[in-house]
Design a protein around this motif. Sequence first.
Motif, PDB file in Angstrom:
ATOM      1  N   PHE A 150     -14.116   3.125   6.192  1.00 26.60           N
ATOM      2  CA  PHE A 150     -12.872   3.142   6.955  1.00 26.60           C
ATOM      3  C   PHE A 150     -13.153   3.373   8.443  1.00 26.60           C
ATOM      4  N   ASP A 151     -14.123   4.217   8.747  1.00 22.43           N
ATOM      5  CA  ASP A 151     -14.473   4.437  10.161  1.00 22.43           C
ATOM      6  C   ASP A 151     -14.914   3.133  10.817  1.00 22.43           C
ATOM      7  N   TYR A 152     -15.768   2.398  10.132  1.00 25.35           N
ATOM      8  CA  TYR A 152     -16.204   1.115  10.682  1.00 25.35           C
ATOM      9  C   TYR A 152     -15.022   0.168  10.854  1.00 25.35           C
ATOM     10  N   LEU A 153     -14.164   0.110   9.831  1.00 27.04           N
ATOM     11  CA  LEU A 153     -12.995  -0.760   9.913  1.00 27.04           C
ATOM     12  C   LEU A 153     -12.103  -0.377  11.083  1.00 27.04           C
TER      13      LEU A 153
ATOM     14  N   THR B 218       0.833  -1.211   0.000  1.00 26.93           N
ATOM     15  CA  THR B 218       0.000   0.000   0.000  1.00 26.93           C
ATOM     16  C   THR B 218       0.860   1.250   0.000  1.00 26.93           C
ATOM     17  N   LEU B 219       1.926   1.272   0.803  1.00 30.23           N
ATOM     18  CA  LEU B 219       2.808   2.435   0.878  1.00 30.23           C
ATOM     19  C   LEU B 219       3.501   2.694  -0.451  1.00 30.23           C
ATOM     20  N   VAL B 220       3.980   1.625  -1.109  1.00 33.28           N
ATOM     21  CA  VAL B 220       4.660   1.780  -2.402  1.00 33.28           C
ATOM     22  C   VAL B 220       3.700   2.344  -3.441  1.00 33.28           C
TER      23      VAL B 220
ATOM     24  N   LEU C 133      -0.788  -1.474   9.452  1.00 30.91           N
ATOM     25  CA  LEU C 133      -1.685  -1.710   8.323  1.00 30.91           C
ATOM     26  C   LEU C 133      -2.919  -0.814   8.409  1.00 30.91           C
ATOM     27  N   ILE C 134      -3.456  -0.600   9.608  1.00 32.70           N
ATOM     28  CA  ILE C 134      -4.607   0.289   9.758  1.00 32.70           C
ATOM     29  C   ILE C 134      -4.233   1.713   9.342  1.00 32.70           C
ATOM     30  N   ILE C 135      -3.029   2.143   9.706  1.00 34.21           N
ATOM     31  CA  ILE C 135      -2.561   3.486   9.308  1.00 34.21           C
ATOM     32  C   ILE C 135      -2.462   3.583   7.787  1.00 34.21           C
ATOM     33  N   GLN C 136      -1.969   2.526   7.142  1.00 34.74           N
ATOM     34  CA  GLN C 136      -1.850   2.546   5.688  1.00 34.74           C
ATOM     35  C   GLN C 136      -3.226   2.559   5.022  1.00 34.74           C
TER      36      GLN C 136
ATOM     37  N   ILE D 294      -7.136  -6.447  -0.398  1.00 40.38           N
ATOM     38  CA  ILE D 294      -6.131  -7.241   0.327  1.00 40.38           C
ATOM     39  C   ILE D 294      -6.064  -6.810   1.787  1.00 40.38           C
ATOM     40  N   ASN D 295      -6.059  -5.512   2.030  1.00 41.38           N
ATOM     41  CA  ASN D 295      -5.957  -5.020   3.404  1.00 41.38           C
ATOM     42  C   ASN D 295      -7.146  -5.463   4.255  1.00 41.38           C
ATOM     43  N   ILE D 296      -8.349  -5.323   3.703  1.00 45.27           N
ATOM     44  CA  ILE D 296      -9.548  -5.736   4.461  1.00 45.27           C
ATOM     45  C   ILE D 296      -9.508  -7.238   4.733  1.00 45.27           C
ATOM     46  N   LEU D 297      -9.101  -8.025   3.728  1.00 42.83           N
ATOM     47  CA  LEU D 297      -9.035  -9.475   3.906  1.00 42.83           C
ATOM     48  C   LEU D 297      -8.059  -9.851   5.022  1.00 42.83           C
ATOM     49  N   ILE D 298      -6.878  -9.237   5.028  1.00 46.17           N
ATOM     50  CA  ILE D 298      -5.881  -9.571   6.048  1.00 46.17           C
ATOM     51  C   ILE D 298      -6.330  -9.083   7.416  1.00 46.17           C
ATOM     52  N   VAL D 299      -6.966  -7.914   7.484  1.00 46.41           N
ATOM     53  CA  VAL D 299      -7.474  -7.417   8.767  1.00 46.41           C
ATOM     54  C   VAL D 299      -8.505  -8.389   9.344  1.00 46.41           C
TER      55      VAL D 299
END
Length: 791
Positions: free
Chosen positions: A674-677, A583-585, A653-656, A602-607
């Motif tokens: 994002f707020d809910y996440l 995500t950062l890249v 990861l949440i910050i990203q 991908i981020n939501i899946l891993i979270v």
Amino acid sequence: MDNSERLNLLLVKLENLLLRQQSFEAEIEALKQEVKALQTHGTTPAPLVKPFESVIAPPPRNTPPSVANQNALEPRVIPGPFPPTSNQPQSNFTHWFKRENMVKSDFEKFIGENLISKIGILILILGVGIGAKYAIDHDMVSPLTRIVLGYVVGAGLMAFAIKLKAKYENFSAVLVSGAIAIMYFITYAAYDFYALIPQALAFALMVVFTSFTIIAAIKYNKQVIAHIGLVGAYAVPFLLSDGSGKVGVLFTYMAIINIGILILSFKKYWKPLFYASFTLTWIIFLAWRLDLNPNNNFFGLSLLFSCIFFITFYITNLAYKVTKREVFGFSDAVILLLNSFIFYGIGYFILSENKNSTELLGLFTLVNAVIHFIISLIIYKRKLADKNLFYLILVMVITFITLAVPVQLDGGWVTIFWAAEAAILFYLGRIKTIAIYEELSFPLIFLAFFSLLQDWTTYYDVYSGATTVTPIFNIGFLTAAIFIACFAWIFSIGKKEMEKPAEWIWMRQILSYSIPTILLLVIYFSFRIEIAKHFNNLFELTKVNTNPGQKKDYNSYQYNYNYENLKTAWIYIYSLFFASALTLVNIKRLKNEELAIANLVINILIVVLFLTHGLYNLSELRDSYLFNENKYFIISAFNIGIRYLALTFFALLIIQCYQLQRSGLLKRDFKTMFDYLLYISILWAISSELINILELLHSEGSYKLGLSILWGVYSLFLIGMGLAKNKKHLRIGAMVLFGLTLIKLFFYDIYSLSTISKTIVFVSLGVLLLIISFLYNKYKHLIIDDAKIED
């Protein structure tokens, strides 16, 4: 002459031309009726009706422009014998009626003159065959008489066909085809069943019949002769087969037919004929070879006739293209590839079945490359065909040279060579604009990927420590690294050269998504598997024999299963880091909108996976540390420390995710999501941490009370955030959470809590409810203003 007068004159000329066109149509229709009447015997032709003639008179020269324009738009028509208005509807109906009759007539002509004759000759041949078989089974005539009668029937049919050629060429062609098929049938029977003629004479006759078929097909210019006479002859050996297994005779017979088609291809390029011969030959050969008893493998015979068929079809496919310098199309490329790979597959199978020839597999693959190289060199030097054919055959050279090495070595080299070849072909196709190279790189890209997956199952058994492989420094990781380098090159080329034209646009669109997807998957799993392999090795090293000196079985060994949980924890840490880095890249360097959507998914899946399974695995590590009952192993406090390392990467990861939402790469607004996440993740994490702290303090029974109070306090926190930031969804979420807390309290907690615990919980939640109500009353103007703004 001014512009207005010129315009008037042009309009008048246009109307005159339109009326003359109608006159011509009427005259043509009358001529058709007369011709039709003359073709019908005994009828008198209808008189030729003179079509109407209409002339538009030009306006007077002194007519004012306005009047002239009106006259031009409403022309003065001088009628002929028939007024055009009354004739037009009848003409349209007649035209439609005659067109329908022509369609029906053409269909009827196709059935009567073409289809029925072909069906008739086939039925005739079958009838002759059935009658001959009946006569044979009942010994009605002697073998010699049977053969003589067969030749008489065939010759008579041939003579009758030749006699009819002048007037009924199509019908004559069908009869010739049937006669040739009968001649094949009788000759084969005379040799194979009754031994009335020697082998040499039988094949000499077949060569004569084949030659005659070629001459007749060219003379008549009818493909049906070649179809029935040559391809239809494939059925003869099977109709007359006695189960003797004389495959040498069968394949020689088939080779003669195919050579006839080869000779015919220099004059005519009848694709259906070639396709039928190609398909039937390889199906028959494959069916025989695959059904063969391994103890009787016909090694020499199989190789000989597979080579003959391969060379015959190879030359046949190229013959017409080379002699006529015709463009090499997609279907030709498919046939060339099929022929080459079918032959290679058959040869590989034959050599591998014979234990004395397995070491020749690499040499056989290299011989295939040499054959294609010689053909491509001849075509290039003599400029015998278009460049597409040369490029295709050169690709075959590259392919077989590529296969020659892995055939002799381990499977990992197959992936390396396929990935490298795909990258080189993609580069030549995209940068050098050689379209066929780019098209051939498409299947290699997916073949290399599937080959890598197979290599992973061979080198890395993630869920079993049966094999010991050094992480990073092994052939599997080297294969994956080269694969990643090749696909990164392909991705960079495709990204820079998208503006160049493409023949397969749909495939480019697929690759634009599949290449980066494959690249990301391979990068992720390459390191993930190395992590898993490291802990599998550690797990194997902990093996302890609990019954030394006795018979060893599975129950005699003890393992430190803590390493299994540590492996899972480190895989989650790596996954959190990988998703954050990706995500950062993308945010800082790539700025790709499609990748941003992939980042979000991908981020939501891993979270979700970390919250549901990852935290549970960390709790198992804690329990292993607290309740270790295995006397052979010591569990360190690192089982507790790794929890906070994982939570740190989870927070990263949440910050990203927050940075991705603010980057503008996502076309839609995901602030609410994002707020809910964010707030659900915080609640989940602190709830898990509360349980963890209580377990470390050995207050196992207090987690129900603690969770209820924690959720109530968190609901108050969400209410405050929702009021402060005017976010209605946070306030609603807080109410839902508080409702769930109350349901949990009354239906789950209350039965297991002591009186003091019940008092603490009820008082705490009551106070929290009062505080929430107070906040709503104090800041109700904010809520009302917020509602007005939303309305």
